[in-house]
Motif scaffolding. Structure first.
Motif, PDB file in Angstrom:
ATOM      1  N   ILE A   1       0.828  -1.203   0.000  1.00  0.00           N
ATOM      2  CA  ILE A   1       0.000   0.000   0.000  1.00  0.00           C
ATOM      3  C   ILE A   1       0.867   1.260   0.000  1.00  0.00           C
ATOM      4  CG2 ILE A   1      -1.667   1.351   1.326  1.00  0.00           C
ATOM      5  CD1 ILE A   1      -2.844  -1.162   0.010  1.00  0.00           C
ATOM      6  N   SER A   2       0.497   2.199  -0.868  1.00  0.00           N
ATOM      7  CA  SER A   2       1.034   3.547  -0.822  1.00  0.00           C
ATOM      8  C   SER A   2      -0.119   4.469  -0.424  1.00  0.00           C
ATOM      9  CB  SER A   2       1.589   3.962  -2.197  1.00  0.00           C
ATOM     10  OG  SER A   2       1.972   5.319  -2.196  1.00  0.00           O
ATOM     11  N   TRP A   3      -0.038   5.068   0.755  1.00  0.00           N
ATOM     12  CA  TRP A   3      -1.165   5.893   1.196  1.00  0.00           C
ATOM     13  C   TRP A   3      -1.265   7.157   0.346  1.00  0.00           C
ATOM     14  CZ3 TRP A   3       2.002   9.752   2.459  1.00  0.00           C
ATOM     15  CH2 TRP A   3       3.190   9.481   3.146  1.00  0.00           C
ATOM     16  N   HIS A   4      -2.476   7.679   0.246  1.00  0.00           N
ATOM     17  CA  HIS A   4      -2.749   8.851  -0.594  1.00  0.00           C
ATOM     18  C   HIS A   4      -2.040  10.095  -0.069  1.00  0.00           C
ATOM     19  CE1 HIS A   4      -5.182  12.308  -2.025  1.00  0.00           C
ATOM     20  NE2 HIS A   4      -5.237  11.608  -3.133  1.00  0.00           N
ATOM     21  N   SER A   5      -2.047  10.284   1.248  1.00  0.00           N
ATOM     22  CA  SER A   5      -1.378  11.432   1.855  1.00  0.00           C
ATOM     23  C   SER A   5      -1.227  11.176   3.345  1.00  0.00           C
ATOM     24  CB  SER A   5      -2.179  12.718   1.628  1.00  0.00           C
ATOM     25  OG  SER A   5      -3.460  12.615   2.229  1.00  0.00           O
TER      26      SER A   5
ATOM     27  N   GLY B   1       6.396  10.350   2.395  1.00  0.00           N
ATOM     28  CA  GLY B   1       6.853  10.121   3.759  1.00  0.00           C
ATOM     29  C   GLY B   1       8.339  10.375   3.873  1.00  0.00           C
ATOM     30  N   ARG B   2       8.773  10.770   5.069  1.00  0.00           N
ATOM     31  CA  ARG B   2      10.185  11.114   5.267  1.00  0.00           C
ATOM     32  C   ARG B   2      11.111   9.906   5.143  1.00  0.00           C
ATOM     33  NH1 ARG B   2       9.865  13.776  10.966  1.00  0.00           N
ATOM     34  NH2 ARG B   2       8.248  12.180  11.159  1.00  0.00           N
ATOM     35  N   SER B   3      10.614   8.740   5.486  1.00  0.00           N
ATOM     36  CA  SER B   3      11.415   7.521   5.329  1.00  0.00           C
ATOM     37  C   SER B   3      11.260   6.923   3.935  1.00  0.00           C
ATOM     38  CB  SER B   3      11.008   6.468   6.372  1.00  0.00           C
ATOM     39  OG  SER B   3      11.257   6.908   7.661  1.00  0.00           O
ATOM     40  N   SER B   4      10.007   6.857   3.472  1.00  0.00           N
ATOM     41  CA  SER B   4       9.742   6.136   2.226  1.00  0.00           C
ATOM     42  C   SER B   4      10.412   6.765   1.022  1.00  0.00           C
ATOM     43  CB  SER B   4       8.230   6.028   1.987  1.00  0.00           C
ATOM     44  OG  SER B   4       7.637   7.308   1.929  1.00  0.00           O
ATOM     45  N   GLN B   5      10.526   8.098   0.979  1.00  0.00           N
ATOM     46  CA  GLN B   5      11.127   8.702  -0.199  1.00  0.00           C
ATOM     47  C   GLN B   5      12.601   8.328  -0.328  1.00  0.00           C
ATOM     48  OE1 GLN B   5      11.242  13.037  -0.088  1.00  0.00           O
ATOM     49  NE2 GLN B   5      10.969  13.010   2.117  1.00  0.00           N
ATOM     50  N   ILE B   6      13.301   8.152   0.801  1.00  0.00           N
ATOM     51  CA  ILE B   6      14.702   7.717   0.756  1.00  0.00           C
ATOM     52  C   ILE B   6      14.798   6.246   0.374  1.00  0.00           C
ATOM     53  CG2 ILE B   6      16.799   7.393   2.121  1.00  0.00           C
ATOM     54  CD1 ILE B   6      16.164  10.311   1.510  1.00  0.00           C
ATOM     55  N   THR B   7      13.996   5.410   1.021  1.00  0.00           N
ATOM     56  CA  THR B   7      14.022   3.975   0.732  1.00  0.00           C
ATOM     57  C   THR B   7      13.662   3.707  -0.731  1.00  0.00           C
ATOM     58  OG1 THR B   7      13.399   3.483   3.016  1.00  0.00           O
ATOM     59  CG2 THR B   7      13.112   1.720   1.405  1.00  0.00           C
TER      60      THR B   7
ATOM     61  N   GLY C   1      16.856   4.571 -15.804  1.00  0.00           N
ATOM     62  CA  GLY C   1      16.287   5.118 -14.581  1.00  0.00           C
ATOM     63  C   GLY C   1      14.848   4.668 -14.395  1.00  0.00           C
ATOM     64  N   THR C   2      14.447   4.526 -13.157  1.00  0.00           N
ATOM     65  CA  THR C   2      13.089   4.084 -12.875  1.00  0.00           C
ATOM     66  C   THR C   2      12.612   4.661 -11.557  1.00  0.00           C
ATOM     67  OG1 THR C   2      11.628   2.154 -12.587  1.00  0.00           O
ATOM     68  CG2 THR C   2      13.861   1.971 -11.719  1.00  0.00           C
ATOM     69  N   GLU C   3      11.309   4.832 -11.427  1.00  0.00           N
ATOM     70  CA  GLU C   3      10.676   5.219 -10.170  1.00  0.00           C
ATOM     71  C   GLU C   3       9.548   4.256  -9.845  1.00  0.00           C
ATOM     72  OE1 GLU C   3       9.425   9.257 -10.612  1.00  0.00           O
ATOM     73  OE2 GLU C   3      11.457  10.060 -10.461  1.00  0.00           O
ATOM     74  N   VAL C   4       9.672   3.021 -10.332  1.00  0.00           N
ATOM     75  CA  VAL C   4       8.565   2.075 -10.212  1.00  0.00           C
ATOM     76  C   VAL C   4       8.258   1.717  -8.761  1.00  0.00           C
ATOM     77  CG1 VAL C   4       9.970  -0.024 -10.461  1.00  0.00           C
ATOM     78  CG2 VAL C   4       7.563  -0.042 -11.168  1.00  0.00           C
ATOM     79  N   ILE C   5       9.284   1.617  -7.911  1.00  0.00           N
ATOM     80  CA  ILE C   5       9.045   1.234  -6.517  1.00  0.00           C
ATOM     81  C   ILE C   5       8.595   2.456  -5.731  1.00  0.00           C
ATOM     82  CG2 ILE C   5      10.079   0.397  -4.366  1.00  0.00           C
ATOM     83  CD1 ILE C   5      11.829  -1.443  -5.993  1.00  0.00           C
ATOM     84  N   ALA C   6       7.380   2.378  -5.196  1.00  0.00           N
ATOM     85  CA  ALA C   6       6.796   3.468  -4.420  1.00  0.00           C
ATOM     86  C   ALA C   6       6.408   3.019  -3.020  1.00  0.00           C
ATOM     87  CB  ALA C   6       5.570   4.021  -5.145  1.00  0.00           C
ATOM     88  N   THR C   7       6.787   1.792  -2.632  1.00  0.00           N
ATOM     89  CA  THR C   7       6.288   1.207  -1.371  1.00  0.00           C
ATOM     90  C   THR C   7       7.407   0.524  -0.587  1.00  0.00           C
ATOM     91  OG1 THR C   7       5.682  -0.801  -2.597  1.00  0.00           O
ATOM     92  CG2 THR C   7       3.951   0.861  -2.277  1.00  0.00           C
ATOM     93  N   GLY C   8       8.591   1.131  -0.583  1.00  0.00           N
ATOM     94  CA  GLY C   8       9.722   0.503   0.100  1.00  0.00           C
ATOM     95  C   GLY C   8       9.511   0.297   1.577  1.00  0.00           C
ATOM     96  N   ASN C   9       8.810   1.224   2.234  1.00  0.00           N
ATOM     97  CA  ASN C   9       8.560   1.131   3.678  1.00  0.00           C
ATOM     98  C   ASN C   9       7.100   0.843   3.995  1.00  0.00           C
ATOM     99  OD1 ASN C   9      11.086   3.433   4.022  1.00  0.00           O
ATOM    100  ND2 ASN C   9      11.031   1.659   5.374  1.00  0.00           N
ATOM    101  N   ALA C  10       6.409   0.133   3.105  1.00  0.00           N
ATOM    102  CA  ALA C  10       4.975  -0.093   3.271  1.00  0.00           C
ATOM    103  C   ALA C  10       4.701  -0.976   4.489  1.00  0.00           C
ATOM    104  CB  ALA C  10       4.385  -0.733   2.018  1.00  0.00           C
ATOM    105  N   GLY C  11       4.275  -0.361   5.598  1.00  0.00           N
ATOM    106  CA  GLY C  11       3.887  -1.164   6.767  1.00  0.00           C
ATOM    107  C   GLY C  11       2.632  -1.950   6.485  1.00  0.00           C
ATOM    108  N   GLU C  12       1.731  -1.362   5.703  1.00  0.00           N
ATOM    109  CA  GLU C  12       0.508  -2.061   5.302  1.00  0.00           C
ATOM    110  C   GLU C  12       0.766  -2.801   4.003  1.00  0.00           C
ATOM    111  OE1 GLU C  12      -0.882   0.138   8.569  1.00  0.00           O
ATOM    112  OE2 GLU C  12       0.231   0.950   6.874  1.00  0.00           O
TER     113      GLU C  12
ATOM    114  N   GLN D   1      18.192   1.689   8.472  1.00  0.00           N
ATOM    115  CA  GLN D   1      18.005   0.240   8.442  1.00  0.00           C
ATOM    116  C   GLN D   1      17.682  -0.246   7.032  1.00  0.00           C
ATOM    117  OE1 GLN D   1      15.692  -1.592  11.766  1.00  0.00           O
ATOM    118  NE2 GLN D   1      15.849   0.402  12.749  1.00  0.00           N
ATOM    119  N   ALA D   2      16.910   0.550   6.281  1.00  0.00           N
ATOM    120  CA  ALA D   2      16.617   0.196   4.892  1.00  0.00           C
ATOM    121  C   ALA D   2      17.900   0.176   4.065  1.00  0.00           C
ATOM    122  CB  ALA D   2      15.611   1.174   4.301  1.00  0.00           C
TER     123      ALA D   2
END
Length: 420
Positions: free
Chosen positions: A205-209, A224-230, A245-256, A330-331
């Motif tokens: 899940i990538s939350w809307h905001s 998110g402050r963590s997810s954008q780095i991960t 180049g790619t931006e396909v991964i948008a859920t590196g820190n997805a807790g849900e 940690q990521a």
């Protein structure tokens, strides 16, 4: 539920990462279930019957640590009725026994809603003994108890889910303040797993905001402050292999996130907050084709990872900058130490961590703890140990309040042998 169709994906061996799909309609109306998702002008509709079929086979694990009773009640109320709830708590037991409060809250909820649930405390000595007997001594710390950490709680939840005989597993953090968001996450899990059509699939899940208070008004941040780095570094990992180049991964820190248990039982989970980004690295290691795979069946098919952007804003507790910085580092640690990470990416990670003050020149990022897959456990011994020794292990069955015959969530005779 109606989701935007996904037209592009990135491949890494057998792993197929779908681009982010938006939830277009939370409720897409009555649709005749033909056994296939309905296609319409760039969107896909998943029928209610199909989603309920997935939900009836899904376990939702809620890792919890010192949340208030009202927040926990809200999270529970958002989980679809047919899902089985597993609460894994690491809350304080002194001076006030917060786990006892959580357990009573869960029991009352099950009675009122006519539902079943399981609860256990992460630091229960009987839980540690059960995991040790079942073959996972790595989970036990020097104090003889299960180690602290979110990844450790998620591993416990997955092991309990494996004993239920259900097919799907989802995670929902206990600090979510909006029950409607919890419900949407679970519905998105069901829709995504249905659309994936694979025994080895994951939905993230990538939350809307994520709303924050700025100058007396709400600001709905998109990153998110963590997810954008991960996300940035996971995408750099992929780009170094493909040359694009790619931006396909948008859920590196997805807790849900959710997955089929057939995939989950094969994963090696990392400890602490490294757990979510390491799920990506582990599927790259096991099924990316760079290292030799021992699982020909998975390699012959695919491991689809669906990423779904939900509509509800994500309100949760702000745990501070130190917590966020820890998640980021940690990521990066697990990306750095992965055997499939190329040297150029490793060096770039070191340079970045030095610039952030997380490393000194000449130092190497620390290794995060990684556990064996849950499939390595003897589930029958695990259940016997929990049943006999874990005083915090509780099964709630509220079906009787609805006039239905009782059915405990886990019974020893019903433990699936194929998962052992």
């Amino acid at each position: 539920m109606r989701l935007a169709d996904s037209f592009r994906s990135e491949r890494f061996g057998a792993v197929r990462i779908q681009e982010l799909q938006r939830v277009i309609e939370l409720d897409s109306g009555a649709v005749h279930d033909t056994g296939q998702p309905s296609l319409s002008a760039g969107s896909r509709v998943v029928p209610p019957e199909a989603m309920r079929a997935v939900e009836s086979q899904m376990v939702i694990v809620v890792p919890c640590m010192n949340e208030t009773r009202s927040v926990i009640e809200g999270v529970l109320s958002g989980i679809p009725h047919d899902c089985l709830i597993v609460l894994v708590s690491n809350s304080d037991r002194r001076p006030v026994d917060r786990y006892e409060i959580e357990s009573q809250t869960l029991e009352q909820f099950c009675r009122l809603a006519g539902r079943s649930a399981v609860a256990v405390h992460q630091k229960d000595p009987g839980l540690a003994a059960a995991f040790k007997a079942a073959g996972m001594t790595e989970l036990i710390g020097e104090d003889g108890l299960v180690r602290n950490g979110k990844g450790e709680a998620m591993l416990i939840g997955m092991a309990v889910a494996a004993m239920t005989g259900r097919k799907y597993l989802g995670y929902v953090d206990a600090d979510n303040y909006v029950p409607g968001a919890v419900n949407e996450y679970c519905k998105a899990y069901a829709a995504g797993l249905y659309l994936a059509g694979s025994a080895y699939s994951m939905v993230r899940i990538s939350w809307h905001s994520k709303p924050k208070l700025r100058d007396g008004r709400l600001f709905f941040s998109r990153k998110g402050r963590s997810s954008q780095i991960t996300n940035e570094w996971l995408n750099k990992f992929l780009a170094e292999y493909s040359g694009f180049g790619t931006e396909v991964i948008a859920t590196g820190n997805a807790g849900e996130h959710a997955m089929t248990l057939e995939l989950g039982l094969k994963l090696r989970l990392a400890g602490g907050f490294a757990v979510e980004p390491y799920e990506y690295m582990d599927v790259f290691e096991q099924f990316g084709g760079v290292l030799e795979s021992s699982d020909a069946e998975v390699m012959a098919g695919s491991v689809p990872i669906l990423q779904i952007e939900t509509r509800n804003p994500h309100f949760h507790d702000n745990k501070g900058e130190e917590h966020v910085q820890g998640m980021r580092m940690q990521a990066l640690n697990v990306i750095y130490h992965s055997p499939v990470t190329l040297p150029s990416v490793r060096q770039a990670i070191v340079d970045f961590m030095i610039s952030q003050g997380a490393l000194q020149a000449g130092q190497e990022p620390p290794k995060e703890r990684v556990y064996p897959p849950v499939a390595s456990l003897d589930l029958e011994l695990l259940y016997d140990g929990l049943d006999a020794e874990a005083l915090s292990f509780r099964q709630f069955d509220g079906r009787a309040s609805n006039g239905l015959p009782p059915a405990p969530p886990i019974e020893r005779r019903a433990i699936p042998h194929h998962a052992i």
